[in-house]
Design a protein around this motif. Structure first.
Motif, PDB file in Angstrom:
ATOM      1  N   ILE A  95     159.658  73.799  31.942  1.00 53.11           N
ATOM      2  CA  ILE A  95     158.753  73.429  30.594  1.00 53.11           C
ATOM      3  C   ILE A  95     159.740  72.857  29.451  1.00 53.11           C
ATOM      4  O   ILE A  95     159.423  71.975  28.940  1.00 53.11           O
ATOM      5  N   THR A  96     160.872  73.319  29.488  1.00 55.04           N
ATOM      6  CA  THR A  96     162.003  73.222  28.568  1.00 55.04           C
ATOM      7  C   THR A  96     163.110  73.006  29.219  1.00 55.04           C
ATOM      8  O   THR A  96     163.337  73.610  30.411  1.00 55.04           O
ATOM      9  N   ALA A  97     164.195  72.790  28.494  1.00 58.68           N
ATOM     10  CA  ALA A  97     165.340  72.645  29.165  1.00 58.68           C
ATOM     11  C   ALA A  97     165.992  73.978  29.757  1.00 58.68           C
ATOM     12  O   ALA A  97     166.743  74.186  30.803  1.00 58.68           O
ATOM     13  N   ALA A  98     165.467  74.975  29.071  1.00 52.09           N
ATOM     14  CA  ALA A  98     165.812  76.551  29.609  1.00 52.09           C
ATOM     15  C   ALA A  98     164.768  77.483  29.865  1.00 52.09           C
ATOM     16  O   ALA A  98     164.921  78.504  29.731  1.00 52.09           O
ATOM     17  N   HIS A  99     163.668  76.807  30.198  1.00 57.48           N
ATOM     18  CA  HIS A  99     162.516  77.614  30.502  1.00 57.48           C
ATOM     19  C   HIS A  99     161.843  77.130  31.867  1.00 57.48           C
ATOM     20  O   HIS A  99     161.229  76.045  31.938  1.00 57.48           O
ATOM     21  N   ALA A 100     161.867  77.769  32.894  1.00 57.39           N
ATOM     22  CA  ALA A 100     161.423  77.556  33.974  1.00 57.39           C
ATOM     23  C   ALA A 100     160.393  78.327  34.626  1.00 57.39           C
ATOM     24  O   ALA A 100     160.798  79.813  34.243  1.00 57.39           O
ATOM     25  N   ILE A 101     159.275  78.361  35.130  1.00 58.21           N
ATOM     26  CA  ILE A 101     158.318  79.287  35.657  1.00 58.21           C
ATOM     27  C   ILE A 101     157.988  79.214  37.033  1.00 58.21           C
ATOM     28  O   ILE A 101     157.966  77.720  37.500  1.00 58.21           O
ATOM     29  N   HIS A 102     158.103  80.171  37.886  1.00 59.14           N
ATOM     30  CA  HIS A 102     157.970  80.289  39.202  1.00 59.14           C
ATOM     31  C   HIS A 102     156.632  80.659  39.809  1.00 59.14           C
ATOM     32  O   HIS A 102     156.202  81.599  39.286  1.00 59.14           O
ATOM     33  N   GLY A 103     156.114  79.988  40.725  1.00 61.68           N
ATOM     34  CA  GLY A 103     154.776  80.253  41.138  1.00 61.68           C
ATOM     35  C   GLY A 103     154.177  79.398  42.210  1.00 61.68           C
ATOM     36  O   GLY A 103     154.622  78.499  42.809  1.00 61.68           O
ATOM     37  N   TYR A 104     152.750  79.566  42.156  1.00 67.58           N
ATOM     38  CA  TYR A 104     151.801  78.682  43.067  1.00 67.58           C
ATOM     39  C   TYR A 104     150.867  78.067  42.111  1.00 67.58           C
ATOM     40  O   TYR A 104     150.389  78.774  41.446  1.00 67.58           O
ATOM     41  N   ILE A 105     150.913  76.668  42.344  1.00 76.57           N
ATOM     42  CA  ILE A 105     149.856  76.105  41.790  1.00 76.57           C
ATOM     43  C   ILE A 105     148.300  76.199  42.330  1.00 76.57           C
ATOM     44  O   ILE A 105     148.283  75.919  43.702  1.00 76.57           O
ATOM     45  N   THR A 106     147.553  76.755  41.835  1.00 80.84           N
ATOM     46  CA  THR A 106     146.108  76.911  42.513  1.00 80.84           C
ATOM     47  C   THR A 106     145.045  76.032  41.835  1.00 80.84           C
ATOM     48  O   THR A 106     144.135  75.937  42.479  1.00 80.84           O
ATOM     49  N   ASN A 107     145.303  75.212  40.784  1.00 85.35           N
ATOM     50  CA  ASN A 107     144.097  74.102  40.393  1.00 85.35           C
ATOM     51  C   ASN A 107     144.900  73.220  39.452  1.00 85.35           C
ATOM     52  O   ASN A 107     145.776  73.474  38.649  1.00 85.35           O
TER      53      ASN A 107
END
Length: 228
Positions: A95-107
């Motif tokens: 999302i930003t240079a230092a902001h990542a989120i891990h998971g599964y796209i459901t929609n």
């Protein structure tokens, strides 16, 4: 852009993020970069600069046997990338240079997506805030777990527009921009024009511009989960 295909390149992204790698492909609004054994799917909108690397800068780049590529039904585009990733891939969404989120796209909706994460459960992410996406290889074991299939979203029938989903969350406790310096939590009072009204822990009413909301994490009470 075509001249860079197969070449080692330097990318400067919005938010002071820099990447180097081999440009694999590009489409109407996204390109694919192979960097350090990962395939980066990067919206063109967030690329400030692209240039070829010198031989000294490039070092040695090679195709990876472990990186995960996505299969597309249509021409390469950001929406096609997201729909392909939603077929069960575990992904990193930056999302930003230092902001990542891990998971599964459901929609994947008109202008946002719903992501299920082991840490935060459900998160709403406006598509225009996605800096890049990295799919994990099929044999990866995120956090040491091996799931036979991706989780199913607990949100039933999500609205097609991000703003409409915010309206649906009226009265809910939410956290905005998780892990970011502008992260804030409170009760969503309502939406007015381009702003939402939030009631903070000290019952202070503040208004936040919807276009600057990068993520929304709705907190669902146990008794409410049965109704979603």
């Amino acid at each position: 852009m075509k001249k860079y295909i197969g070449e080692p390149v330097y990318l400067n992204l919005v938010g002071k993020k820099e990447l180097t790698g081999v440009l694999i492909d590009y489409g109407s609004d996204v390109l694919v970069l192979l960097s350090q054994n990962d395939f980066y799917y990067i919206p063109l909108f967030h690329i400030r600069e692209i240039r070829s690397l010198s031989k000294e800068e490039a070092g040695s780049f090679s195709q990876s046997d472990t990186a995960m590529t996505l299969s597309f039904d249509e021409q390469l585009s950001l929406k096609e990338v997201l729909h392909a990733a939603a077929k069960g891939s575990f992904v990193e969404v930056n999302i930003t240079a230092a902001h990542a989120i891990h998971g599964y796209i459901t929609n994947v909706l008109d202008d946002y997506l719903v992501l299920f994460t082991p840490i935060y459960e459900t998160i709403l992410i406006p598509i225009h805030h996605i800096k890049f996406l990295i799919p994990y290889s099929k044999d990866s074991r995120p956090y040491g777990f091996k799931l036979t299939k991706a989780p199913v979203s607990v949100i039933k029938g999500p609205p097609s527009a991000f703003e409409d989903h915010l309206v649906k969350l009226k009265g809910s406790f939410i956290t905005l921009n998780i892990e970011g310096k502008d992260s804030i939590s409170g009760q969503l009072i309502g939406k007015e024009a381009e702003f939402i009204e939030l009631l903070t822990v000290r019952e202070q009413q503040i208004h936040l511009n919807i276009h600057h909301i990068k993520t929304v994490m709705p907190f669902v009470f146990k008794e409410e989960k049965q109704q979603l």
